[in-house]
Design a protein around this motif. Structure first.
Motif, PDB file in Angstrom:
ATOM      1  N   UNK A 104     -18.223  14.512 -24.781  1.00 22.53           N
ATOM      2  CA  UNK A 104     -16.791  14.656 -25.064  1.00 22.53           C
ATOM      3  C   UNK A 104     -15.991  13.929 -23.985  1.00 22.53           C
ATOM      4  N   UNK A 105     -16.447  14.080 -22.732  1.00 23.59           N
ATOM      5  CA  UNK A 105     -15.737  13.429 -21.642  1.00 23.59           C
ATOM      6  C   UNK A 105     -15.840  11.911 -21.748  1.00 23.59           C
ATOM      7  N   UNK A 109     -11.280  12.404 -26.464  1.00 21.99           N
ATOM      8  CA  UNK A 109      -9.924  12.062 -26.037  1.00 21.99           C
ATOM      9  C   UNK A 109      -9.865  11.888 -24.527  1.00 21.99           C
ATOM     10  N   UNK A 110      -9.247  10.785 -24.098  1.00 22.94           N
ATOM     11  CA  UNK A 110      -9.114  10.565 -22.661  1.00 22.94           C
ATOM     12  C   UNK A 110     -10.426  10.195 -22.001  1.00 22.94           C
ATOM     13  N   UNK A 120     -12.067   6.335 -29.928  1.00 26.69           N
ATOM     14  CA  UNK A 120     -12.483   7.728 -29.824  1.00 26.69           C
ATOM     15  C   UNK A 120     -13.475   8.051 -30.913  1.00 26.69           C
ATOM     16  N   UNK A 122     -15.216  11.229 -31.019  1.00 26.44           N
ATOM     17  CA  UNK A 122     -15.544  12.634 -31.263  1.00 26.44           C
ATOM     18  C   UNK A 122     -15.157  12.996 -32.699  1.00 26.44           C
ATOM     19  N   UNK A 299     -16.517  14.393 -12.906  1.00 32.15           N
ATOM     20  CA  UNK A 299     -15.606  15.518 -13.185  1.00 32.15           C
ATOM     21  C   UNK A 299     -15.856  16.690 -12.246  1.00 32.15           C
ATOM     22  N   UNK A 302     -13.893  16.398  -8.981  1.00 33.59           N
ATOM     23  CA  UNK A 302     -12.455  16.207  -9.077  1.00 33.59           C
ATOM     24  C   UNK A 302     -11.654  16.977  -8.030  1.00 33.59           C
TER      25      UNK A 302
END
Lengths: 533, 358
Positions: A104-105, A109-110, A120, A122, A299, A302
């Motif tokens: 997903x990461x 999105x993003x 995208x 997903x 991530x 972060x």
């Protein structure tokens, strides 16, 4: 033979039968009519169709991308090969929660693709296929590459000397020898993707559903046990068929070939072609396998000063009664117990299967032991609950339940690793020892053990890594309040706030590192003739 | 022959080992009168010292078995009804209550302190098979920054969400697989009725509602107001979540903001009440009763909000400042009787699925 059979009967066949019976029997009468009702529903037919075609597509894509890598691992020698082999295997043992978040990461999105090109993926079938390749790349590389490395390259060279073109020599000599291994790998990938749960659940969005996801929904959300039971039977039939074909190809492979020591068949890459191939494989691995994992690690970093990692050592008062980091120890303890059980059961089964006088019945048992890989975890989990709830086997509150369930998943890998090695042990050695007066125990200790020790360790290591990452069965089974790593990750992911999300990423990273470490140790132990994994 | 003996010995050892497991368990159950076992879902959380206080004052040790989500915990309890895993089930909510009651999961017990609980939460007041413990609201959350940047008033009601001003802004969860998703669907059905909700969802659909499978994706990926969603570039400023999500955004921030980045659309809430009950065939009924009483004590009720992000049901229980400040419970939430939910739930979810997802 008796112990693995008993284990399989008590901890697999009985629970599954119990839950299926519960679904299909009301007031003492069987309701087999339900089967036709369920299978003819358009919604269910759609699920069956999607399950099949996505599995076919995933398998084809995995073969396409992983076969060049199998060649590279088998025939080329380059620095860092061991590490690379461990790296490609890490995804296979990672839990789907972790991989789902990583993907997903990446494609969501993003994610990286979104930032770079606004792409995208997903909730598209592409994300599902990519994740399936990610998971199963190692299956093809290890199964096909392992055999390829043991094929004598001189046969092909001889054909060349006799005037065959490179393509012709390959087609006539190497390809036929590889076909059974490719078929076996393809069938395993098909099995894993056919029964895919987490990937489809997380990446597929609400529109895609496989048979396994549907079983989970019917059992866990709708509580329609009858429908779930029918779907379990359908999946059973499909998986049984896949395994029967698999057992057949595996047997064919083990008979026909003369193999050589793998350490002598690889050499430094030569010529533009081989260098390009190596570069291509490295690029694929980097993009498809390393990148999602790197996103995960990034991530987790972060927060300033490793903040997410430090938070793992604190009890927040409630969600976890112990600091989340404690899950690492819990997981390790469970994995050790699960490995011990899996090695005992799988080893005994492999020993029985390897005997030359093993009959059809025993060989059929080989495929049977693989069944747990293809049966929905929720079915097994709920089955445990209703089957193992009375003395003398009231295990529902016992911690042993989790390792037992994990061992069910680990044992097939032990069998697959040990079997080829055990079959290769020359029976005459044993006979000679026995003639000279050694007891069976001594024969085993002096003859078999030294020969299979390394394979045994490899098998144990693999079972260990698989148990560490096992999520499906663990999450459904009653346990003391002591989450394993994957369960802790899932729990953190289900709460709002960036501290929770960051901790989930940090825990996932830890899990990944532990798995990678276990696999690197395995690489050191690899024998010249390990099995399929 | 000798090989067979070996196998037989190994099998024997295995069985001994197994029965050994059985006996240790037997010992545990022998001491069961001193232990209360609580079956719950994964969101169960309580401060350590609060549990310790209960253990000290009651003399019981508490064991908690957490098991997946609420639906799973209830389904498991139904499957294991004859030999329950524990003494008390905590966490059956009003959307699942009828399933649990119809299956005869609980034995009646009127908890001490029930008099202090608002009658609105007592959904089984005649028989006392379950005791209300907490409540929470499923509501649309909004991204404050987005609405102030666009000089737009955040939507307040269900009807607002279908207005053109809020086109393509809302993300919700699959009602078939996610409990906030289901709550939102039930809320709309409570608001527009059995015949009206489908028309409402057609309007939402035309207004660009996005459906994702689970709360995690909706909240962490699509919603622009959560800190993770922001990082992920989420572009939906409206999400179906909980009334307590804004305080959680503050409490679980790496750097605590002075004010919550998100708010709650008060007219879009659906109320969920959570219950605990004494399981039928419980081994330790006495301990179970003591535990249920404990759930209604002020100490537990006031500890709950920051652990499980729900509101206490006991009148006068203090709610932490973060809650009153950033996420007060809805004033007039949509509600629905458990029996009505039980009667319609599956068929509504089916209709919703073909309406919105196909």
């Amino acid at each position: 033979m008796a112990l693995p059979a008993a284990f399989f009967a008590v901890f697999f066949a009985w629970p599954v039968a119990a839950i299926v019976t519960r679904g299909l029997r009301t007031d003492g009468a069987w309701r087999f009519g339900r089967i036709a009702d369920v299978v003819t529903q358009p919604g269910i037919r759609h699920v069956l169709w999607f399950t099949t075609w996505q599995a076919l597509a995933s398998t084809a894509l995995t073969l396409l991308l992983a076969l060049p890598a199998a060649y590279v691992f088998a025939r080329l020698d380059f620095p860092g090969k061991r590490i690379l082999r461990a790296v490609v295997t890490v995804p296979f043992v990672l839990p789907t929660v972790v991989v789902g978040s990583a993907f997903l990461a990446l494609v969501g999105r993003g994610g990286l693709l979104d930032e770079l090109w606004g792409v995208r993926l997903d909730t598209t079938v592409w994300a599902i296929l990519a994740a399936h390749v990610f998971f199963n790349y190692a299956v093809v590389v290890r199964t096909v590459g392992g055999l390829w490395a043991q094929l004598d390259p001189r046969q092909e060279q001889a054909a060349r000397m006799l005037g065959a073109s490179a393509a012709r020599a390959w087609r006539k000599i190497t390809l036929p020898a590889l076909v059974p291994a490719v078929a076996a790998a393809a069938l395993m990938v098909f099995l894993f993707t056919f029964t895919s749960f987490g990937v489809v659940q997380i990446l597929g969005g609400p529109t895609f559903s496989t048979l396994e996801v549907e079983i989970y929904r019917e059992t866990s959300e709708v509580f329609d046990l009858a429908t779930a039971a029918v779907l379990t039977l359908v999946q059973f039939a499909a998986v049984g068929a896949i395994l029967a074909v698999h057992a057949w190809t595996v047997r064919r492979r083990e008979t026909a070939l003369r193999l050589v020591d793998a350490s002598g068949t690889a050499r430094r890459p030569r010529g533009a072609g081989q260098w390009t191939l190596l570069a291509g494989v490295l690029l694929t691995v980097a993009l498809l396998l390393v990148l999602p994992l790197a996103v995960l690690v990034r991530r987790s970093l972060d927060a300033p000063g490793l903040g997410y990692y430090r938070a793992l050592t604190e009890t927040d008062g409630g969600t976890f009664l112990m600091a989340p980091l404690h899950a690492v120890w819990t997981s390790l303890e469970y994995a050790v117990a699960a490995t011990a059980i899996a090695v005992l059961i799988g080893g005994l089964a492999a020993a029985a299967l390897a005997r030359r006088d093993a009959g059809r019945l025993v060989r059929g048992f080989d495929a049977l032991l693989m069944l747990p890989l293809g049966v929905s975890a929720v079915t097994v989990g709920f089955g445990f609950l209703i089957a193992l709830d009375k003395p003398p086997l009231d295990l529902r509150e016992s911690w042993i339940l989790v390792p037992l369930a994990q061992a069910l998943v680990g044992a097939p890998f032990v069998v697959r690793t040990m079997l080829p090695v055990l079959r290769a042990v020359d029976g005459r050695l044993r006979e000679a020892a026995a003639v000279l007066g050694a007891s069976p125990w001594r024969v085993w200790r002096e003859v078999d053990l030294p020969l299979v020790r390394r394979a045994l360790l490899v098998a144990a290591g693999f079972a260990f890594a698989v148990s560490l990452g096992e999520f499906g069965a663990t999450v459904f089974i009653a346990r003391p309040d002591n989450p394993t790593l994957p369960v802790a990750v899932a729990r953190l992911l289900s709460r709002p706030g960036d501290l929770n999300y960051g901790q989930a990423m940090a825990l996932s990273t830890i899990l990944m590192v532990v798995c990678a470490a276990a696999l690197l140790v395995l690489e050191r132990l690899r024998t010249d003739r390990t099995g399929e994994f | 022959m000798q090989n067979k003996t070996l196998v037989a010995v190994a099998a024997g050892l295995g069985l001994v080992a197994l029965s050994a497991c059985g006996t240790t368990d037997g010992k545990d159950s022998g001491a069961a009168s001193k232990t209360v076992t609580v079956v719950s879902h994964d969101s169960w959380a309580v401060s350590k010292n609060v549990i310790k206080d209960f253990e000290k004052s009651s003399g019981y040790k508490v064991r908690v078995l957490k098991d997946g989500d609420a639906g799973q915990a209830v389904n498991k309890a139904i499957l294991t009804k004859d030999h329950p895993q524990g003494d008390v089930l905590f966490g059956v909510d009003n959307t699942l209550l009828s399933r649990a009651l119809d299956n005869g999961l609980f034995q009646p017990y009127e908890a001490k302190g029930l008099g202090q609980v608002d009658p609105a939460h007592q959904l089984d007041a005649d028989k006392h098979r379950v005791t209300p413990v907490d409540y929470g609201d499923i509501c649309v959350n909004y991204d404050k920054a987005y609405f102030s940047a666009h000089k737009l008033t955040p939507p307040q009601t269900f009807a607002d969400l279908a207005k053109p001003a809020y086109k393509n802004l809302l993300v919700t969860e699959n009602a078939a697989t996610s409990s906030p998703g289901l709550g939102f669907l039930l809320g709309s059905a409570a608001r527009f009725g059995d015949t009206g909700w489908q028309g409402y969802w057609k309007k939402l659909e035309a207004n660009g509602v996005k459906v994702v499978d689970g709360w995690e994706q909706a909240y962490y990926q699509e919603f622009s107001g959560s800190s993770e969603g922001k990082k992920a570039g989420g572009d939906r400023p409206l999400v179906v979540s909980y009334a307590s999500s804004p305080p959680a955004e503050v409490i679980y921030a790496t750097k605590r903001p002075s004010t919550a980045p998100t708010g709650v659309s008060n007219g879009t809430c659906f109320r969920q009440t959570e219950f605990a009950g004494l399981l039928d065939n419980a081994r330790n009924t006495k301990g179970g009763k003591a535990f249920i009483d404990f759930l209604l004590t002020r100490e537990f009720q006031q500890d709950m909000p920051l652990n499980m992000f729900v509101y206490p049901v006991v009148k006068g229980a203090k709610v932490p400042a973060e809650f009153t400040e950033y996420g007060p419970a809805a004033e007039k939430p949509a509600t629905m009787a458990p029996a009505e939910i039980a009667a319609n739930r599956d068929q509504w979810v089916k209709a919703w699925t073909s309406l919105v997802l196909k």
